[in-house]
Design an enzyme around this catalytic site. Structure first.
Site, PDB file in Angstrom:
ATOM      1  CB  SER A  37     -12.345 -13.739   8.990  1.00  0.00           C
ATOM      2  OG  SER A  37     -11.047 -14.321   8.911  1.00  0.00           O
ATOM      3  CG  ASP A  66     -18.064 -13.681   6.734  1.00  0.00           C
ATOM      4  OD1 ASP A  66     -17.760 -12.545   7.142  1.00  0.00           O
ATOM      5  OD2 ASP A  66     -18.387 -13.910   5.554  1.00  0.00           O
ATOM      6  CG  ASN A  93     -12.919  -4.023  16.356  1.00  0.00           C
ATOM      7  OD1 ASN A  93     -12.627  -2.837  16.265  1.00  0.00           O
ATOM      8  ND2 ASN A  93     -12.165  -4.984  15.843  1.00  0.00           N
ATOM      9  CB  SER A 146     -15.687   5.308  12.012  1.00  0.00           C
ATOM     10  OG  SER A 146     -14.778   6.112  11.299  1.00  0.00           O
ATOM     11  CD  GLN A 156     -13.701   6.674   4.297  1.00  0.00           C
ATOM     12  OE1 GLN A 156     -13.767   7.882   4.528  1.00  0.00           O
ATOM     13  NE2 GLN A 156     -13.238   5.812   5.179  1.00  0.00           N
ATOM     14  CE1 TYR A 159     -15.394   1.497   7.673  1.00  0.00           C
ATOM     15  CE2 TYR A 159     -15.194   3.885   7.635  1.00  0.00           C
ATOM     16  CZ  TYR A 159     -14.962   2.678   8.255  1.00  0.00           C
ATOM     17  OH  TYR A 159     -14.294   2.644   9.456  1.00  0.00           O
ATOM     18  CE  LYS A 163     -16.790   1.215  10.989  1.00  0.00           C
ATOM     19  NZ  LYS A 163     -16.584   0.207  12.060  1.00  0.00           N
ATOM     20  CB  THR A 191      -6.700   8.961  10.965  1.00  0.00           C
ATOM     21  OG1 THR A 191      -7.617   9.758  10.217  1.00  0.00           O
ATOM     22  CG2 THR A 191      -5.809   8.203  10.002  1.00  0.00           C
ATOM     23  CG  ASN A 197      -5.954   3.349   8.158  1.00  0.00           C
ATOM     24  OD1 ASN A 197      -4.945   2.683   8.418  1.00  0.00           O
ATOM     25  ND2 ASN A 197      -6.522   4.147   9.048  1.00  0.00           N
TER      26      ASN A 197
END
Length: 256
Positions: A37, A66, A93, A146, A156, A159, A163, A191, A197
């Site tokens: 970042s 970023d 990633n 994901s 989510q 999110y 993905k 997971t 998470n």
């Protein structure tokens, strides 16, 4: 040494899946560019990773920028070329998942998630692909998507589309970049116990439920994803493009 002589860029590589992938790529002979970042914490983590890699005679540099910034891909490519002379593998990633309900989703949370996970990724993949095309030797691009690309999540809604978008981007890029010998694939972790998470999995009931639904009987660790990334980056996967690889301990098939 599956990646000997290759330069690998990994975004979001200072922690979690990216960090594990960076170490494994270096162990397999790659020269690694650690994207992070650019924050003080990210820089410190990246530098400690460089030290870990150097301890087994691996080569790595860090580039802080970023992931949501459309120019980050250009910075990563420039860093790789300046330090190592080429870009052979690009692993997208970097990602965030600030869990939030749909009906009162703050606009800034949605936009930050989409910009970090998908929009920035698009331009970073484009920058890496252009460098690979100009080099004329082909290459490999891997997106860490994901299991959430395939299933929904009530907390989510900002999110899961990103993905799914990464997964779709790799399918389309496989077609667009195949003529240049550039392979594009995605990995779909289930997971995996990471910072993204840890608050969600602090709920012992949810942790027990997710573990019970995973046929292999445990949650994933970042190292579990590193191997599949190395495989897709290597010449062992030289005829694999447009593919997606679930790395979820069997969770997806057990959710059917």
């Amino acid at each position: 040494m599956l990646l000997a002589g290759k330069t690998v860029i990994i975004t979001g590589a200072s922690r979690g899946i990216g960090r594990a992938a960076a170490k494994e790529c270096a162990r397999q002979g790659a020269r690694v560019v650690i994207g992070h970042s650019g924050s003080e914490q990210g820089t410190e983590a990246a530098r400690s990773l460089i030290e870990e890699i150097a301890a087994f005679d691996g080569q790595a540099i860090e580039v802080g920028s970023d992931a949501a910034d459309p120019d980050t891909g250009d910075r990563l490519v420039a860093g790789a070329v300046n330090a190592f002379g080429s870009v052979d593998v690009f692993v997208n990633n970097a990602g965030i998942c600030p869990f939030h309900s749909f009906l009162d989703m703050p606009r800034e949370v949605y936009l930050k998630t989409v910009n970090t996970n998908l929009n920035g990724a698009y331009f970073a993949v484009q920058a890496a692909a252009n460098q690979m095309k100009n080099q004329g030797k082909g290459g490999a691009i891997i997106a860490v998507s994901s299991i959430s690309a395939l299933v929904g999540g009530g907390m989510q809604t900002h999110y899961t589309p990103t993905k799914a978008g990464l997964h779709s981007l790799m399918q389309s890029c496989a077609i667009a970049l195949g003529p240049y010998g550039i392979r594009c694939n995605s990995v779909l972790p289930g997971t995996i116990a990471t910072d993204i998470n840890k608050d969600d999995l602090a709920d012992e009931e949810k942790l027990a439920y997710m573990t019970s639904r995973t046929p292999l009987g445990r949650l994933g660790e970042p190292d579990d994803v590193a191997g599949p990334i190395v495989f897709l980056a290597s010449d062992m996967a030289k005829y694999v493009t447009g593919a997606s690889l679930l790395v979820d301990g069997g969770l997806f098939v057990n959710l059917q």
